[in-house]
Write a protein that holds these residues in place. Sequence first.
Motif, PDB file in Angstrom:
ATOM      1  N   HIS A 202       0.891  -1.171   0.000  1.00 36.71           N
ATOM      2  CA  HIS A 202       0.000   0.000   0.000  1.00 36.71           C
ATOM      3  C   HIS A 202       0.920   1.209   0.000  1.00 36.71           C
ATOM      4  CE1 HIS A 202      -2.503   3.196   1.715  1.00 36.71           C
ATOM      5  NE2 HIS A 202      -3.580   2.479   1.433  1.00 36.71           N
ATOM      6  N   ALA A 203       1.521   1.474  -1.169  1.00 37.95           N
ATOM      7  CA  ALA A 203       2.604   2.455  -1.251  1.00 37.95           C
ATOM      8  C   ALA A 203       2.096   3.818  -1.711  1.00 37.95           C
ATOM      9  CB  ALA A 203       3.698   1.947  -2.185  1.00 37.95           C
ATOM     10  N   ALA A 204       1.074   4.322  -1.037  1.00 40.92           N
ATOM     11  CA  ALA A 204       0.496   5.618  -1.407  1.00 40.92           C
ATOM     12  C   ALA A 204       1.526   6.726  -1.209  1.00 40.92           C
ATOM     13  CB  ALA A 204      -0.747   5.904  -0.572  1.00 40.92           C
ATOM     14  N   GLY A 205       1.809   7.466  -2.272  1.00 43.10           N
ATOM     15  CA  GLY A 205       2.730   8.588  -2.182  1.00 43.10           C
ATOM     16  C   GLY A 205       4.189   8.204  -2.064  1.00 43.10           C
ATOM     17  N   ILE A 206       4.505   6.920  -2.205  1.00 40.68           N
ATOM     18  CA  ILE A 206       5.885   6.447  -2.068  1.00 40.68           C
ATOM     19  C   ILE A 206       6.526   6.361  -3.446  1.00 40.68           C
ATOM     20  CG2 ILE A 206       7.369   4.615  -1.197  1.00 40.68           C
ATOM     21  CD1 ILE A 206       5.750   6.129   0.939  1.00 40.68           C
ATOM     22  N   ALA A 207       7.734   6.894  -3.573  1.00 42.42           N
ATOM     23  CA  ALA A 207       8.403   6.909  -4.877  1.00 42.42           C
ATOM     24  C   ALA A 207       9.899   6.700  -4.707  1.00 42.42           C
ATOM     25  CB  ALA A 207       8.131   8.240  -5.588  1.00 42.42           C
ATOM     26  N   GLY A 208      10.579   6.500  -5.854  1.00 41.23           N
ATOM     27  CA  GLY A 208      12.037   6.415  -5.862  1.00 41.23           C
ATOM     28  C   GLY A 208      12.583   5.295  -5.003  1.00 41.23           C
ATOM     29  N   GLU A 209      13.650   5.595  -4.303  1.00 40.02           N
ATOM     30  CA  GLU A 209      14.344   4.567  -3.524  1.00 40.02           C
ATOM     31  C   GLU A 209      13.507   4.044  -2.366  1.00 40.02           C
ATOM     32  OE1 GLU A 209      18.129   6.038  -2.336  1.00 40.02           O
ATOM     33  OE2 GLU A 209      18.998   5.924  -4.344  1.00 40.02           O
ATOM     34  N   GLN A 210      12.520   4.840  -1.926  1.00 40.17           N
ATOM     35  CA  GLN A 210      11.674   4.346  -0.846  1.00 40.17           C
ATOM     36  C   GLN A 210      10.924   3.086  -1.245  1.00 40.17           C
ATOM     37  OE1 GLN A 210       9.338   7.893   0.192  1.00 40.17           O
ATOM     38  NE2 GLN A 210      10.435   7.972   2.130  1.00 40.17           N
ATOM     39  N   LEU A 211      10.646   2.936  -2.543  1.00 33.89           N
ATOM     40  CA  LEU A 211       9.974   1.722  -3.001  1.00 33.89           C
ATOM     41  C   LEU A 211      10.816   0.477  -2.749  1.00 33.89           C
ATOM     42  CD1 LEU A 211       8.335   2.733  -6.398  1.00 33.89           C
ATOM     43  CD2 LEU A 211       7.153   2.018  -4.320  1.00 33.89           C
ATOM     44  N   SER A 212      12.134   0.642  -2.715  1.00 34.41           N
ATOM     45  CA  SER A 212      13.004  -0.500  -2.447  1.00 34.41           C
ATOM     46  C   SER A 212      12.760  -1.067  -1.057  1.00 34.41           C
ATOM     47  CB  SER A 212      14.471  -0.092  -2.600  1.00 34.41           C
ATOM     48  OG  SER A 212      14.773   0.209  -3.938  1.00 34.41           O
ATOM     49  N   ILE A 213      12.278  -0.219  -0.152  1.00 38.87           N
ATOM     50  CA  ILE A 213      11.947  -0.712   1.191  1.00 38.87           C
ATOM     51  C   ILE A 213      10.824  -1.728   1.099  1.00 38.87           C
ATOM     52  CG2 ILE A 213      11.106  -0.025   3.475  1.00 38.87           C
ATOM     53  CD1 ILE A 213      12.477   2.696   3.012  1.00 38.87           C
ATOM     54  N   TYR A 214       9.817  -1.419   0.283  1.00 35.60           N
ATOM     55  CA  TYR A 214       8.744  -2.389   0.071  1.00 35.60           C
ATOM     56  C   TYR A 214       9.286  -3.652  -0.594  1.00 35.60           C
ATOM     57  CZ  TYR A 214       4.491   0.110   1.408  1.00 35.60           C
ATOM     58  OH  TYR A 214       3.488   0.705   2.122  1.00 35.60           O
ATOM     59  N   ALA A 215      10.068  -3.471  -1.657  1.00 37.15           N
ATOM     60  CA  ALA A 215      10.535  -4.622  -2.430  1.00 37.15           C
ATOM     61  C   ALA A 215      11.422  -5.544  -1.600  1.00 37.15           C
ATOM     62  CB  ALA A 215      11.272  -4.145  -3.669  1.00 37.15           C
ATOM     63  N   THR A 216      12.302  -4.961  -0.792  1.00 39.93           N
ATOM     64  CA  THR A 216      13.230  -5.794  -0.017  1.00 39.93           C
ATOM     65  C   THR A 216      12.524  -6.517   1.113  1.00 39.93           C
ATOM     66  OG1 THR A 216      15.490  -5.790   0.853  1.00 39.93           O
ATOM     67  CG2 THR A 216      13.993  -4.154   1.770  1.00 39.93           C
ATOM     68  N   ALA A 217      11.324  -6.048   1.466  1.00 42.52           N
ATOM     69  CA  ALA A 217      10.521  -6.741   2.474  1.00 42.52           C
ATOM     70  C   ALA A 217       9.682  -7.850   1.855  1.00 42.52           C
ATOM     71  CB  ALA A 217       9.614  -5.746   3.196  1.00 42.52           C
ATOM     72  N   GLY A 218       9.880  -8.100   0.554  1.00 40.07           N
ATOM     73  CA  GLY A 218       9.142  -9.173  -0.108  1.00 40.07           C
ATOM     74  C   GLY A 218       7.721  -8.791  -0.450  1.00 40.07           C
ATOM     75  N   ILE A 219       7.459  -7.487  -0.530  1.00 41.59           N
ATOM     76  CA  ILE A 219       6.126  -7.010  -0.899  1.00 41.59           C
ATOM     77  C   ILE A 219       6.124  -6.798  -2.408  1.00 41.59           C
ATOM     78  CG2 ILE A 219       4.456  -5.141  -0.624  1.00 41.59           C
ATOM     79  CD1 ILE A 219       5.582  -4.744   2.215  1.00 41.59           C
ATOM     80  N   ARG A 220       5.241  -7.488  -3.101  1.00 45.75           N
ATOM     81  CA  ARG A 220       5.303  -7.521  -4.556  1.00 45.75           C
ATOM     82  C   ARG A 220       4.106  -6.876  -5.246  1.00 45.75           C
ATOM     83  NH1 ARG A 220       9.900  -8.041  -3.972  1.00 45.75           N
ATOM     84  NH2 ARG A 220      11.233  -9.848  -4.343  1.00 45.75           N
ATOM     85  N   THR A 221       3.197  -6.245  -4.499  1.00 42.86           N
ATOM     86  CA  THR A 221       2.025  -5.637  -5.120  1.00 42.86           C
ATOM     87  C   THR A 221       1.792  -4.238  -4.589  1.00 42.86           C
ATOM     88  OG1 THR A 221       0.375  -6.330  -3.478  1.00 42.86           O
ATOM     89  CG2 THR A 221       0.943  -7.932  -5.186  1.00 42.86           C
ATOM     90  N   ASP A 222       1.092  -3.446  -5.389  1.00 46.03           N
ATOM     91  CA  ASP A 222       0.629  -2.134  -4.921  1.00 46.03           C
ATOM     92  C   ASP A 222      -0.592  -1.722  -5.726  1.00 46.03           C
ATOM     93  OD1 ASP A 222       0.534   0.274  -3.487  1.00 46.03           O
ATOM     94  OD2 ASP A 222       1.682   1.313  -5.025  1.00 46.03           O
ATOM     95  N   HIS A 223      -1.628  -1.285  -5.022  1.00 47.39           N
ATOM     96  CA  HIS A 223      -2.860  -0.838  -5.694  1.00 47.39           C
ATOM     97  C   HIS A 223      -3.076   0.665  -5.535  1.00 47.39           C
ATOM     98  CE1 HIS A 223      -4.068  -1.617  -1.493  1.00 47.39           C
ATOM     99  NE2 HIS A 223      -4.907  -0.611  -1.682  1.00 47.39           N
ATOM    100  N   GLU A 224      -2.064   1.393  -5.067  1.00 47.98           N
ATOM    101  CA  GLU A 224      -2.220   2.814  -4.785  1.00 47.98           C
ATOM    102  C   GLU A 224      -1.639   3.737  -5.852  1.00 47.98           C
ATOM    103  OE1 GLU A 224      -3.919   4.326  -2.489  1.00 47.98           O
ATOM    104  OE2 GLU A 224      -4.561   2.527  -1.415  1.00 47.98           O
ATOM    105  N   CYS A 225      -1.226   3.195  -6.998  1.00 55.21           N
ATOM    106  CA  CYS A 225      -0.729   4.058  -8.076  1.00 55.21           C
ATOM    107  C   CYS A 225      -1.862   4.939  -8.591  1.00 55.21           C
ATOM    108  CB  CYS A 225      -0.206   3.223  -9.235  1.00 55.21           C
ATOM    109  SG  CYS A 225       1.137   2.114  -8.811  1.00 55.21           S
ATOM    110  N   ILE A 226      -1.564   6.228  -8.752  1.00 55.45           N
ATOM    111  CA  ILE A 226      -2.588   7.129  -9.274  1.00 55.45           C
ATOM    112  C   ILE A 226      -2.185   7.747 -10.608  1.00 55.45           C
ATOM    113  CG2 ILE A 226      -3.533   7.633  -6.991  1.00 55.45           C
ATOM    114  CD1 ILE A 226      -2.018  10.293  -7.043  1.00 55.45           C
ATOM    115  N   HIS A 227      -0.966   7.458 -11.086  1.00 55.57           N
ATOM    116  CA  HIS A 227      -0.577   7.918 -12.420  1.00 55.57           C
ATOM    117  C   HIS A 227       0.484   6.970 -12.996  1.00 55.57           C
ATOM    118  CE1 HIS A 227       3.036   9.644 -10.590  1.00 55.57           C
ATOM    119  NE2 HIS A 227       2.271  10.351  -9.773  1.00 55.57           N
ATOM    120  N   ALA A 228       0.767   7.142 -14.278  1.00 65.18           N
ATOM    121  CA  ALA A 228       1.614   6.194 -15.003  1.00 65.18           C
ATOM    122  C   ALA A 228       3.032   6.119 -14.459  1.00 65.18           C
ATOM    123  CB  ALA A 228       1.636   6.554 -16.489  1.00 65.18           C
ATOM    124  N   GLU A 229       3.594   7.241 -14.028  1.00 67.73           N
ATOM    125  CA  GLU A 229       4.969   7.234 -13.538  1.00 67.73           C
ATOM    126  C   GLU A 229       5.096   6.390 -12.276  1.00 67.73           C
ATOM    127  OE1 GLU A 229       8.980   7.779 -12.967  1.00 67.73           O
ATOM    128  OE2 GLU A 229       7.728   7.985 -14.744  1.00 67.73           O
TER     129      GLU A 229
END
Length: 600
Positions: A202-229
């Motif tokens: 649930h990576a609302a407002g999370i971008a850049g290297e902060q996303l690696s925190i999710y990925a390294t925790a084995g979290i493989r999904t996100d439904h909070e994207c609000i734009h293409a980037e």
Amino acid sequence: MKWTAEALKRRIDVASHRVPADTVIQGGQVVNVFTGELMQQDIAIVDGVIAGIGSYQGRETINAAGKWIIPGLIDGHVHIESSMLSPQEFAKVVIQHGVTSVITDPHEIGSVAGVDGIRYMLEQSENLPVDQFIMLPSCVPATSFESSAACLEAEDLEPFYDHPRVLGLAEVMDFGALSSAAPGMLGKIASAHTRNKYVDGHAAGIAGEQLSIYATAGIRTDHECIHAEEARQRLELGMYVLIREGTAAKDLEAILPVITPYNSRRCLFVTDDKLIDDLLDEGSVDHNIRLAIRHGLPAVTAIQMATLNTAECFGLRDRGAVAPCYIADLVILDDLEQLTIHEVYKNGKCVVQGGRLLEQEQSSATKNNVHSIQTGSFGSSGAALSRCQTASVTLDHLALPLTHDHCNVIEIIPNSLVTTHAQYKVDRKDGYFTPSTDQDLLKLAVVERHQATGNIGLGIVKGFHLQKGAIVSTVAHDSHNLIAAGTSDEEILLAIEHIVSVNGGLAVVSGSEVLASLPLSIAGLLSELPYEEVYRQMKKLNQALLHIGAAQHFNPFLMLSFLALPVIPTLKLTDLGLFDFASNSHIPVEVQPQMKPASL
């Protein structure tokens, strides 16, 4: 699917033409979600499982000439509670839209009733025409910035992992706890991974290297994207992008441009939160497919995203395709591009025909969900499933004192969960905030409803366009305290008093009259009524919203329900006060003297 030697022999015998199939669907164009091809071949079904694709004979033959056949649709992330229906009634609605499986997070009822709420959802979803797989709530309470009725720790969740329909840990929305490696959060995630379960993000407002925190925790999904980037950044890290199109959040059109033939297999469709009237009038993920096709996505790709992609994302190896050794969850279409549903099959049996839900034998769980609540089978939290409890609220409690007229205001962004942190010059009378319909500045109140603490958060909201009256709901993500917005304190108080008297729900008031009301007696979230009656009452609520001048280009009730959610940017209101996502703290309603208002 059974894997006994006897069941396996029956499938092999059918595939080998030694015995006829139970059912053969002939003459249709099968959408092959593996290759993208259309194949005119028979589908042989035995014991609810597809045994062969080719040319077969069966005890029953179904003529699908001129039709298209696709796998049963799968919603990859949905809160059933947002439909305000019981699991049984929810299943009756979405099966009519070709949805045969859902991945659901009972976070809402878990926030109100803890483990008993999760147990309720599991018990009430047995033996239904829609398979309801559960991801366990990861963040109850969501944050420490609001009052919640329950607290779920890793040890509370662990016993549920033994249930065959529990797939993992649901949306990890407390990014602060994750990024700081808080022991409680790490314990929940590690517990899920240890059991080879999945973990949703649930990576609302999370971008850049902060996303690696999710990925390294084995979290493989996100439904909070609000734009293409945002979607592109997640796809680059190997995450699945769950493209959401619900009632409040409509992100599909903004995300579609990022989808290519190379990355489409990492994308799937979800509804997240969708009200009963939208589910019936518009559809579930079938609506996502139609919308995607309308915006240029190939039909087979869109169907693949709502079937095979979702099944593979969550390890559901027995569904998501029309192929041997897959459950015979099938949708027969009159039109591929329009996704016009002719029939729906669940486990090889027709359950929807000609747009009508066929009568199915009810399970014992379906027959009396109300009894289980009243008899207290949910333990010490059982009362929370049937009672809305607040401290006494008076007009004095709703008064918002101001020393000056420059205030922080929650400004709604239509069809988005994100809000704007605005600053406006507001009206005052005798030192207190006065709502203004001319400026569209209304009072917002969040009242704690679980422990009768007396906590009331007050703020100012812009964007509802009410010309009179007030609206109220006990659906207020994520702790589900009571939330109300209105043009006067008197009308807000009437709305609060009414909804407490009916043990939770939604209501619209004007002057001294309750115009419409939908009681939600199960945890203040779900109705005990059949879906048709809930739909009828929602229509009356919508008419009442028109009467008081509410905005029509978004759903006011669902928007209201997310204004108390502090884990979504930017400015929200909890029972403890106005909350600023950027600073991760509560702030005063009044703009501090050193701050110049951004808009006057």
